[in-house]
Design a protein around this motif. Structure first.
Motif, PDB file in Angstrom:
ATOM      1  N   PRO A  32       0.819  -1.214   0.000  1.00  0.00           N
ATOM      2  CA  PRO A  32       0.000   0.000   0.000  1.00  0.00           C
ATOM      3  C   PRO A  32       0.854   1.266   0.000  1.00  0.00           C
ATOM      4  O   PRO A  32       2.018   1.258   0.404  1.00  0.00           O
ATOM      5  CB  PRO A  32      -0.799  -0.123   1.296  1.00  0.00           C
ATOM      6  CG  PRO A  32       0.081  -0.931   2.193  1.00  0.00           C
ATOM      7  CD  PRO A  32       0.770  -1.918   1.289  1.00  0.00           C
ATOM      8  N   VAL A  33       0.257   2.343  -0.465  1.00  0.00           N
ATOM      9  CA  VAL A  33       0.861   3.678  -0.383  1.00  0.00           C
ATOM     10  C   VAL A  33       0.271   4.340   0.850  1.00  0.00           C
ATOM     11  O   VAL A  33      -0.936   4.602   0.906  1.00  0.00           O
ATOM     12  CB  VAL A  33       0.552   4.509  -1.640  1.00  0.00           C
ATOM     13  CG1 VAL A  33       1.136   5.909  -1.501  1.00  0.00           C
ATOM     14  CG2 VAL A  33       1.102   3.818  -2.892  1.00  0.00           C
ATOM     15  N   SER A  46      -7.597   5.886  -1.485  1.00  0.00           N
ATOM     16  CA  SER A  46      -7.337   5.814  -2.923  1.00  0.00           C
ATOM     17  C   SER A  46      -7.193   4.339  -3.294  1.00  0.00           C
ATOM     18  O   SER A  46      -6.447   3.603  -2.648  1.00  0.00           O
ATOM     19  CB  SER A  46      -6.053   6.571  -3.281  1.00  0.00           C
ATOM     20  OG  SER A  46      -5.703   6.356  -4.640  1.00  0.00           O
ATOM     21  N   THR A 105      -9.068   5.596 -10.784  1.00  0.00           N
ATOM     22  CA  THR A 105      -8.761   5.821  -9.371  1.00  0.00           C
ATOM     23  C   THR A 105     -10.023   6.188  -8.612  1.00  0.00           C
ATOM     24  O   THR A 105     -10.682   7.183  -8.930  1.00  0.00           O
ATOM     25  CB  THR A 105      -7.723   6.943  -9.207  1.00  0.00           C
ATOM     26  OG1 THR A 105      -6.572   6.668 -10.014  1.00  0.00           O
ATOM     27  CG2 THR A 105      -7.292   7.062  -7.753  1.00  0.00           C
ATOM     28  N   THR A 107     -11.494   7.498  -5.136  1.00  0.00           N
ATOM     29  CA  THR A 107     -11.012   8.272  -3.997  1.00  0.00           C
ATOM     30  C   THR A 107     -12.178   8.627  -3.086  1.00  0.00           C
ATOM     31  O   THR A 107     -13.338   8.699  -3.512  1.00  0.00           O
ATOM     32  CB  THR A 107     -10.319   9.573  -4.451  1.00  0.00           C
ATOM     33  OG1 THR A 107     -11.217  10.338  -5.254  1.00  0.00           O
ATOM     34  CG2 THR A 107      -9.056   9.270  -5.233  1.00  0.00           C
ATOM     35  N   GLY A 209      -4.149   3.143  -1.461  1.00  0.00           N
ATOM     36  CA  GLY A 209      -3.526   4.270  -0.780  1.00  0.00           C
ATOM     37  C   GLY A 209      -4.393   4.729   0.383  1.00  0.00           C
ATOM     38  O   GLY A 209      -5.618   4.791   0.250  1.00  0.00           O
ATOM     39  N   GLY A 211      -4.359   7.785   3.600  1.00  0.00           N
ATOM     40  CA  GLY A 211      -3.669   8.927   4.196  1.00  0.00           C
ATOM     41  C   GLY A 211      -4.480   9.523   5.330  1.00  0.00           C
ATOM     42  O   GLY A 211      -5.682   9.287   5.452  1.00  0.00           O
ATOM     43  N   LEU A 395      -1.742  12.429  -1.045  1.00  0.00           N
ATOM     44  CA  LEU A 395      -1.861  10.991  -1.265  1.00  0.00           C
ATOM     45  C   LEU A 395      -1.973  10.692  -2.756  1.00  0.00           C
ATOM     46  O   LEU A 395      -1.368   9.731  -3.251  1.00  0.00           O
ATOM     47  CB  LEU A 395      -3.087  10.455  -0.527  1.00  0.00           C
ATOM     48  CG  LEU A 395      -3.369   8.955  -0.691  1.00  0.00           C
ATOM     49  CD1 LEU A 395      -2.234   8.124  -0.106  1.00  0.00           C
ATOM     50  CD2 LEU A 395      -4.697   8.593  -0.029  1.00  0.00           C
ATOM     51  N   ALA A 398       1.378  10.769  -4.209  1.00  0.00           N
ATOM     52  CA  ALA A 398       2.157   9.594  -3.792  1.00  0.00           C
ATOM     53  C   ALA A 398       1.769   8.360  -4.607  1.00  0.00           C
ATOM     54  O   ALA A 398       2.627   7.538  -4.955  1.00  0.00           O
ATOM     55  CB  ALA A 398       1.952   9.335  -2.304  1.00  0.00           C
ATOM     56  N   VAL A 399       0.479   8.227  -4.899  1.00  0.00           N
ATOM     57  CA  VAL A 399       0.045   7.118  -5.750  1.00  0.00           C
ATOM     58  C   VAL A 399       0.602   7.293  -7.164  1.00  0.00           C
ATOM     59  O   VAL A 399       1.039   6.325  -7.806  1.00  0.00           O
ATOM     60  CB  VAL A 399      -1.491   7.018  -5.758  1.00  0.00           C
ATOM     61  CG1 VAL A 399      -1.967   5.992  -6.785  1.00  0.00           C
ATOM     62  CG2 VAL A 399      -2.007   6.644  -4.361  1.00  0.00           C
ATOM     63  N   ARG A 402       4.056   6.006  -7.568  1.00  0.00           N
ATOM     64  CA  ARG A 402       4.136   4.564  -7.819  1.00  0.00           C
ATOM     65  C   ARG A 402       4.045   4.285  -9.318  1.00  0.00           C
ATOM     66  O   ARG A 402       4.766   3.449  -9.853  1.00  0.00           O
ATOM     67  CB  ARG A 402       3.009   3.859  -7.058  1.00  0.00           C
ATOM     68  CG  ARG A 402       2.944   2.354  -7.236  1.00  0.00           C
ATOM     69  CD  ARG A 402       4.073   1.635  -6.505  1.00  0.00           C
ATOM     70  NE  ARG A 402       4.061   1.863  -5.074  1.00  0.00           N
ATOM     71  CZ  ARG A 402       3.310   1.171  -4.207  1.00  0.00           C
ATOM     72  NH1 ARG A 402       2.491   0.225  -4.639  1.00  0.00           N
ATOM     73  NH2 ARG A 402       3.390   1.420  -2.913  1.00  0.00           N
TER      74      ARG A 402
END
Length: 504
Positions: A32-33, A46, A105, A107, A209, A211, A395, A398-399, A402
């Protein structure tokens, strides 16, 4: 003895079974992120998959988008969509989905007091969509209406940008909008959606993800439940590599008092690569989004008052009319250098196009001077702090790290570090190497399609007059712009009636 021997066989089998190790439980293939922010009272979620519109089967363009829309805005096997909304309302929360060409994605964000209930609803959407006939038809019709009504007739700016991408990426998996085409949407069936979900929403491709102020037990739960997705890793199509020679023009013919213009060319550099950050300095000087001090804005808007703004981009920037900062969750393996000229009066469209192309060519050949470089670098070192001012946006970045393979501390930290280290020489070297405006696609939305096409092909002069006086310097430069060569061949100009856009 015979009876005893036969009777012993099941016992032996049981004994062997008892000593055989159990298979390990299914698990997500990717870690995971995580972005813990203990002082944040909310939790951001996420869940992404490489299930974007590039995975649409030929003839079913829009399948990826419709599948994701049904998951985010439809019933699950446990709740009707009305019941989902009813449960989310007291949480003051919701979840949504972004579908781009590469990635889908999901969210959401919720106060940690409601995190367990919210997580259950989000997991249901991903794991247990119902794909009801009612939801299918509602969202299919809504998407078709977006293409045929909203995009064609209510947003010339988005129409022009969509025409640019469709023309430049024609014949590639990037060649249609994520929403698809009218013919593709009509061809999709509910069973197509179910098959797409089974094939592309897998535990081997999911990226989770989380956060904010979350508990580690939440992450364990999400990983455990998402591991119930089927295995599989569908092969991605090759990244598009559009080949351009010279300048191609697509003019979308549509009645209206103003002309929207977008143009661009493939960019062989991506986020995280060494040349990306010096290029951002040059691009920010030229046309930082919503920045009134940028050069294009000063030339076209401030000095001449032709429109509301003029911007340039190194990465895909959707919903530019609604956003001030770049959005996360739209990563792409192939990007464009793109210029967006907001609508200008029809009679100055040719002039405005010349003015913008001239400035891009000047940047590509001359680069920045020391003063422009210093001011822009100092601006970006502070401005970049606003790229992600919430946990949810951080977040998202950050994803995206990846996707791009950017190691910690990630793109946002690397950007700020690069602004402290970049030099004018590196900026201009990157500009010379990567900005190639000799070959580009130009997309124009205007009612004067035939007349403008003829003027472009003939390099006709495009003088301009003003309702208010202008300085001698501006008028002298206007004489140069009005005859600036665009080098567009007649055979490279195509006119498309607006009614035909996004049909196939």
């Amino acid at each position: 003895m015979r009876y005893l021997a036969l009777a012993a066989l099941p016992l032996l089998a049981i004994a062997c079974t008892a000593t055989r190790p159990s298979p390990p439980p299914a698990a997500l293939a990717q870690p995971p992120v995580l972005l813990p922010v203990p002082e944040d009272p909310t939790v951001s979620f996420s869940i992404s998959f490489p299930a974007g519109s590039q995975m649409d089967p030929p003839g079913k363009e829009g399948l990826a988008h419709l599948t994701a829309a049904l998951m985010a805005e439809g019933a699950t096997t446990r709740n009707s969509y009305a019941a989902i909304l009813e449960q989310l309302y007291p949480m003051a929360a919701g979840y949504e989905v972004r579908v781009d060409v590469e990635q889908v994605t999901f969210t959401g964000r919720v106060h940690r007091d409601h995190v367990d209930a919210f997580a259950g609803l989000l997991l249901d959407a991903v794991l247990r969509p119902a794909f009801t006939a009612e939801d299918f038809e509602r969202l299919r019709q809504r998407t078709e209406s977006y293409l045929t009504r909203t995009l064609r007739y209510s947003s010339d700016e988005e129409l022009g940008k969509a025409a640019l991408y469709a023309e430049l990426f024609a014949g590639t998996p990037y060649g249609h909008l994520p929403e698809g085409t009218v013919a593709g949407l009509k061809a999709i069936t509910p069973e197509d959606v179910r098959r797409f979900h089974r094939a592309h929403y897998t535990r081997d491709t999911a990226v989770l993800g989380v956060g904010g102020g979350f508990d580690p037990a939440l992450v364990a739960r999400l990983q455990r439940e998402l591991a119930a997705l089927p295995p599989g890793r569908p092969a991605l199509p090759p990244a598009p590599r559009p080949q351009l020679e010279g300048r191609r023009v697509v003019i979308v013919e549509k009645a209206g008092p103003a002309t929207a213009i977008s143009f661009g060319f493939p960019l062989a550099v991506r986020r995280g690569e060494e040349a990306f950050y010096p290029l951002w300095v040059a691009n920010s000087w030229l046309g930082e989004h919503r920045n009134s001090s940028s050069h294009l804005y000063q030339v076209i808007r401030e000095a001449r008052g032709l429109n509301y703004g003029d911007y340039s981009y190194l990465e895909h920037f959707p919903e530019g009319g609604l956003r001030t900062m770049p959005p996360p969750n739209v990563p792409r393996r192939q990007q464009l250098f793109e210029v967006w000229i907001r609508p200008v009066p029809n009679d100055v469209a040719h002039f405005a196009l010349r003015a913008a192309v001239r400035e891009v060519e000047r940047l590509a050949s001359e680069g920045l001077d020391e003063s422009s470089f210093t001011l822009t670098r100092e601006f970006l070192s502070k401005y970049s702090l606003h790229f992600a001012d919430t946990t949810a946006t951080r977040l998202g970045y950050a994803v995206d790290d990846r996707f791009y393979g950017i190691a910690p501390p990630g793109h946002l930290a690397r950007f700020r570090q690069a602004m402290a280290e970049v030099t004018l020489a590196r900026v201009n070297a990157s500009v010379r190497r990567h900005l190639r405006p000799d070959s580009m696609v130009i997309a124009i939305v205007t009612e004067n399609a035939a007349a403008l096409a003829e003027a472009l092909a003939n390099e006709a002069a495009s003088p301009i007059t003003y309702a208010t006086p202008k300085s001698p310097e501006v008028l002298a430069e206007d004489e140069i712009i009005a005859r600036y060569p665009l080098r567009i061949r007649r055979e490279d100009i195509r006119i498309v009636p607006v009614e035909e856009m996004f049909e196939r």
